[in-house]
Design an enzyme around this catalytic site. Structure first.
Site, short mmCIF file in Angstrom:
data_model
loop_
_atom_site.label_atom_id
_atom_site.label_comp_id
_atom_site.label_asym_id
_atom_site.label_seq_id
_atom_site.Cartn_x
_atom_site.Cartn_y
_atom_site.Cartn_z
N ARG A 224 -23.36 68.39 3.27
CA ARG A 224 -23.45 69.47 2.39
C ARG A 224 -24.06 70.82 3.07
O ARG A 224 -24.86 70.92 3.38
CB ARG A 224 -24.39 69.21 1.13
CG ARG A 224 -23.92 67.73 0.83
CD ARG A 224 -22.87 68.55 -0.39
NE ARG A 224 -22.00 67.53 -1.67
CZ ARG A 224 -20.86 67.14 -1.25
NH1 ARG A 224 -20.14 67.32 -0.08
NH2 ARG A 224 -20.25 66.62 -2.59
N HIS A 272 -15.08 74.30 2.23
CA HIS A 272 -15.21 72.66 1.23
C HIS A 272 -13.96 71.67 1.30
O HIS A 272 -14.05 71.53 0.09
CB HIS A 272 -16.06 73.44 -0.36
CG HIS A 272 -17.01 71.63 -0.17
ND1 HIS A 272 -17.99 71.41 -0.95
CD2 HIS A 272 -16.04 70.55 -0.14
CE1 HIS A 272 -18.77 70.30 -0.75
NE2 HIS A 272 -17.94 69.58 -0.43
P1 NDP Z 1 -22.68 56.65 1.65
O1 NDP Z 1 -23.89 57.34 0.88
O2 NDP Z 1 -22.03 56.24 1.84
O3 NDP Z 1 -23.33 56.84 3.28
C1 NDP Z 1 -24.92 57.32 3.49
C2 NDP Z 1 -25.56 57.47 4.96
O4 NDP Z 1 -26.62 58.17 5.74
C3 NDP Z 1 -25.66 56.05 5.33
O5 NDP Z 1 -25.18 55.45 6.57
C4 NDP Z 1 -26.94 56.52 4.97
O6 NDP Z 1 -27.61 55.43 5.81
C5 NDP Z 1 -27.33 57.62 5.67
N1 NDP Z 1 -28.42 58.33 5.60
C6 NDP Z 1 -29.18 58.67 3.96
N2 NDP Z 1 -30.20 59.11 4.14
C7 NDP Z 1 -30.41 58.89 5.69
C8 NDP Z 1 -31.97 59.06 6.08
N3 NDP Z 1 -32.95 59.88 5.59
N4 NDP Z 1 -32.46 58.93 7.55
C9 NDP Z 1 -31.27 58.85 8.01
N5 NDP Z 1 -30.22 57.86 7.62
C10 NDP Z 1 -29.57 58.55 6.34
O7 NDP Z 1 -22.32 58.18 2.39
P2 NDP Z 1 -20.75 58.83 2.61
O8 NDP Z 1 -20.48 58.51 3.32
O9 NDP Z 1 -19.51 58.64 1.39
O10 NDP Z 1 -20.80 60.07 1.81
C11 NDP Z 1 -22.00 60.99 2.84
C12 NDP Z 1 -21.23 62.56 2.32
O11 NDP Z 1 -20.39 63.22 3.18
C13 NDP Z 1 -21.45 62.79 0.74
O12 NDP Z 1 -22.61 62.52 0.52
C14 NDP Z 1 -20.96 64.54 0.62
O13 NDP Z 1 -22.22 64.95 1.45
C15 NDP Z 1 -20.22 64.35 2.19
N6 NDP Z 1 -19.18 64.45 2.01
C16 NDP Z 1 -18.36 65.51 2.17
C17 NDP Z 1 -17.26 66.31 2.10
C18 NDP Z 1 -16.58 67.57 2.55
O14 NDP Z 1 -15.07 67.28 1.91
N7 NDP Z 1 -16.92 68.21 3.29
C19 NDP Z 1 -15.74 65.58 1.09
C20 NDP Z 1 -16.92 63.57 0.82
C21 NDP Z 1 -17.51 63.59 1.09
P3 NDP Z 1 -27.88 53.87 5.89
O15 NDP Z 1 -26.48 53.01 5.71
O16 NDP Z 1 -28.33 52.65 6.20
O17 NDP Z 1 -28.51 53.31 4.51
#
Ligand code: NDP
Length: 309
Positions: A224, A272
């Protein structure tokens, strides 16, 4: 019980039509044209404005129209009794993988540079990177990041990844928590950001963290816009610490005309589109969640509101 669609910057009509077809006896309305707000139990949202959701006293479920939920949580403090769900789609992860692969190979083989040279009919050869010599770091190893990291490793890239909890992904060195971020950054010639936007990840791509990347590193931000401190990236690109960046997401979208990213020679911009929500998959999940709400079953892809993702 009725359903409301609250959509800003997205057309709600196809979603309303799909839900009306699936539930012919249920009232499906598009905000703000809602006859009886006290009847609404299920809200399907994209970027609701502050105060929108508070108008529905019987609301039980807030369903995001995308993988992220920050577009809801940033404007609306959700009360503890509400449940928040997001879209999880293997197709979304696969499309992200294809996009990041295209971006990485384009960068390694300097295709952007040759496109620029072609404008001037300039015949100049440059060295290029190879898969075996390019270390990739993925921030966020969730539904999307884990697949992206694993696929790069399968191709032969040395890959590390960073997440809140430790992961066991074949071929991927896992780093976890704040204390291990620096180690992940230090071995990322190409950094791919796939974190969700939360209080703890806002501004995570800043002067301090980006400086820890190896000299000449390339940054791909497909998470983001709020993850990136724009001025810090620009400053590190200009000081030649960073080799370039591909940015798909921005603080303000569409990116304003006068933003320096548009014309920076080391910045590539996409609007995006790294991975787009598939309407059919998303619709099926939304329909199923409304059915589950009615029958009292656990919902699909419920988000932990306290964690923010
Ligand atoms: P998930 O919720 O499945 O995964 C999030 C990951 O981030 C997890 O591995 C989590 O760790 C990690 N995480 C979250 N907070 C922290 C932190 N403070 N420190 C370290 N690691 C952290 O999300 P998705 O994979 O489904 O999607 C990720 C993002 O991709 C979305 O939120 C969106 O912003 C972006 N996106 C962008 C798109 C685009 O077209 N540009 C399209 C789709 C998504 P843990 O596993 O240990 O909880």
């Amino acid at each position: 019980m009725s359903i409301v669609l609250i959509c800003n910057n997205k057309d709600p009509k196809p979603w309303a039509e799909g839900l009306s077809l699936a539930f012919p006896d249920t009232r499906v309305e598009i905000f703000p044209n809602v006859k009886n707000k006290a009847e609404v139990t299920f809200a399907v949202c994209w970027k609701p404005k502050p105060g929108d959701l508070q108008q529905f006293p019987a609301l039980k479920v807030v369903q995001s129209l995308g993988a992220g939920v920050e577009h809801i949580l940033q404007t609306t403090p959700l009360l503890p009794h509400l449940r928040l769900c997001r879209i999880v789609d293997p197709g979304l992860a696969n499309d992200m993988w294809e996009f990041t692969l295209a971006t990485v190979m384009n960068h390694l083989k300097k295709l952007r540079q040759y496109q620029q040279q072609q404008q001037n009919k300039s015949w100049q050869q440059h060295g290029y990177g190879t898969i075996a010599d390019t270390r990739i770091g993925v921030l966020g190893l969730g539904k999307i990041g884990a697949l992206v990291a694993e696929r790069f490793a399968q191709l032969g890239f040395p890959v590390s990844g960073w997440s809140a909890s430790a992961k066991n992904i074949p071929g991927v060195t896992s780093f976890q928590g704040e204390g291990e971020l620096a180690r992940c950054l230090a071995q990322s010639d190409i950094l791919i950001n796939l974190l969700p936007l939360t209080d703890s990840t806002t501004g995570i791509l800043n002067m301090d963290t980006l400086k820890q990347l190896p000299q000449g590193a390339y940054v791909i931000n497909v998470g983001r816009g709020g993850h990136l401190v724009d001025e810090d990236l620009l400053s590190l690109l200009d000081s030649v610490h960073l080799g370039g960046a591909l940015l798909d997401v921005f603080h303000q979208e569409p990116l304003p005309n006068d933003h320096p990213f548009w014309t920076h020679p080391k910045v590539s911009i996409t609007p995006h589109i790294a991975s787009l929500t598939n309407k059919d998959t998303a619709m099926a999940q939304i329909i199923e969640n409304y059915q589950r709400l009615q029958s009292g079953e656990p919902l699909l892809h419920q988000v932990q509101i306290q964690k923010g993702y």
